[in-house]
Design an enzyme around this catalytic site. Sequence first.
Site, PDB file in Angstrom:
ATOM      1  N   ASP A 145      -8.109  -5.566  34.110  1.00  0.00           N
ATOM      2  CA  ASP A 145      -8.143  -4.102  34.002  1.00  0.00           C
ATOM      3  C   ASP A 145      -8.284  -3.411  35.369  1.00  0.00           C
ATOM      4  O   ASP A 145      -9.279  -3.620  36.066  1.00  0.00           O
ATOM      5  CB  ASP A 145      -9.307  -3.674  33.116  1.00  0.00           C
ATOM      6  CG  ASP A 145      -9.294  -4.338  31.741  1.00  0.00           C
ATOM      7  OD1 ASP A 145      -8.915  -5.528  31.646  1.00  0.00           O
ATOM      8  OD2 ASP A 145      -9.680  -3.678  30.768  1.00  0.00           O
TER       9      ASP A 145
ATOM     10  N   GLU B 105      -5.244  -0.151  31.380  1.00  0.00           N
ATOM     11  CA  GLU B 105      -5.886   0.780  30.440  1.00  0.00           C
ATOM     12  C   GLU B 105      -6.998   1.625  31.056  1.00  0.00           C
ATOM     13  O   GLU B 105      -7.417   2.609  30.460  1.00  0.00           O
ATOM     14  CB  GLU B 105      -6.440   0.033  29.229  1.00  0.00           C
ATOM     15  CG  GLU B 105      -7.674  -0.780  29.536  1.00  0.00           C
ATOM     16  CD  GLU B 105      -8.677  -0.843  28.381  1.00  0.00           C
ATOM     17  OE1 GLU B 105      -8.333  -0.464  27.262  1.00  0.00           O
ATOM     18  OE2 GLU B 105      -9.810  -1.278  28.628  1.00  0.00           O
ATOM     19  N   ASN B 106      -7.474   1.240  32.256  1.00  0.00           N
ATOM     20  CA  ASN B 106      -8.530   2.012  32.913  1.00  0.00           C
ATOM     21  C   ASN B 106      -8.051   2.641  34.216  1.00  0.00           C
ATOM     22  O   ASN B 106      -8.863   3.054  35.045  1.00  0.00           O
ATOM     23  CB  ASN B 106      -9.740   1.121  33.224  1.00  0.00           C
ATOM     24  CG  ASN B 106     -10.308   0.464  32.000  1.00  0.00           C
ATOM     25  OD1 ASN B 106     -10.076  -0.712  31.754  1.00  0.00           O
ATOM     26  ND2 ASN B 106     -11.024   1.219  31.193  1.00  0.00           N
TER      27      ASN B 106
ATOM     28  N   HIS C 109      -8.180   1.668  25.222  1.00  0.00           N
ATOM     29  CA  HIS C 109      -8.216   3.003  25.835  1.00  0.00           C
ATOM     30  C   HIS C 109      -6.826   3.595  26.075  1.00  0.00           C
ATOM     31  O   HIS C 109      -6.690   4.621  26.745  1.00  0.00           O
ATOM     32  CB  HIS C 109      -8.970   2.958  27.169  1.00  0.00           C
ATOM     33  CG  HIS C 109     -10.428   2.664  27.022  1.00  0.00           C
ATOM     34  ND1 HIS C 109     -11.254   3.369  26.177  1.00  0.00           N
ATOM     35  CD2 HIS C 109     -11.208   1.719  27.612  1.00  0.00           C
ATOM     36  CE1 HIS C 109     -12.490   2.886  26.248  1.00  0.00           C
ATOM     37  NE2 HIS C 109     -12.482   1.876  27.107  1.00  0.00           N
TER      38      HIS C 109
HETATM   39 FE   LIG Z   1     -10.932  -2.057  30.296  1.00  0.00          FE
HETATM   40 FE   LIG Z   2     -10.686  -2.159  26.849  1.00  0.00          FE
END
Ligand SMILES: [Fe+2]
Ligand SMILES: [Fe+2]
Length: 284
Positions: free
Chosen positions: A26, A57-58, A86
């Site tokens: 991530d 996703e981040n 997310h």
């Molecule tokens: Fe994450």
């Molecule tokens: Fe996640």
Amino acid sequence: MQSIVPNAYPAPTSAPGIVRILCLGDVVAQPGRRVLQELLPGLRQRLELDMIIANGENSAGGVGITATTANDLFRAGVDVITTGNHVWRHKECLAYIGKEPRLLRPANYPPKAPGRGLGLFSLPGGRQVAVLNLLGRVFMDAVDCPFQVAERLCAEAREHTPLILVDFHAEATSEKRALAWFLDGKASFVFGTHTHVQTADPMILPQGTACLTDLGMCGVEAGSVLGMQQETSVRRFTTALPHPFVSAKGEPGLNGALVELDAATGKATVIHLVRRGGVSVLAV
Ligand SMILES: [Fe+2]
Ligand SMILES: [Fe+2]
């Protein structure tokens, strides 16, 4: 037994028919995007990488992804972006994901969700690589069974290529390890994302599937909780109030794994942990 190389880059195996793929955990906020921009051009050359996959996703402020942050990752050298729970945090992603085939969302979201969870990508030279993104169900939102969806989509992918990589975005180590065994011989590499903490369990299963429970994250590790300022995270736990997360500032780390795959069979031949930062492993 595969070697774990935390502080040195492995020499590429220059045998013909080997495909080398770097998978990154991530990417958290601007520091995470920055470390990819700094390191990926050199790593692609030095490690003779055929493909780079990153979980994004981040990437937008620490939670979610936007067209701007996705493009930052593509410009840094990422070929395919996977996501997780997310993915829909920023509304613009609902429309954007349908226009960007290099951006995947978990395949076991309801079929009416926008985007797709399985992509087929061509390497220079014509080889194809399938990337599948799935979401876990233990301590996560309710979604379709990742095992059934994985079985169906790995079979679909195999009609096109034996090179199949699976990002299983999940919380529980047991669920992630179980999926790797379930897909042994059906996928080339099953790796976990979501916890932001790299696990020290890279291995190759008997039928040739490489696995790692979690790749870790690309973001600020010192003074942070999973890439976010430790103060706000501690406040959330000590008050149970929804204090907004603030991404941590500082020197970002980079965490992931490098696999070498036999292009003809799709089986993994080598897996290495990849980690930027000062860790040492005392082998006993
Ligand atoms: Fe994450
Ligand atoms: Fe996640």
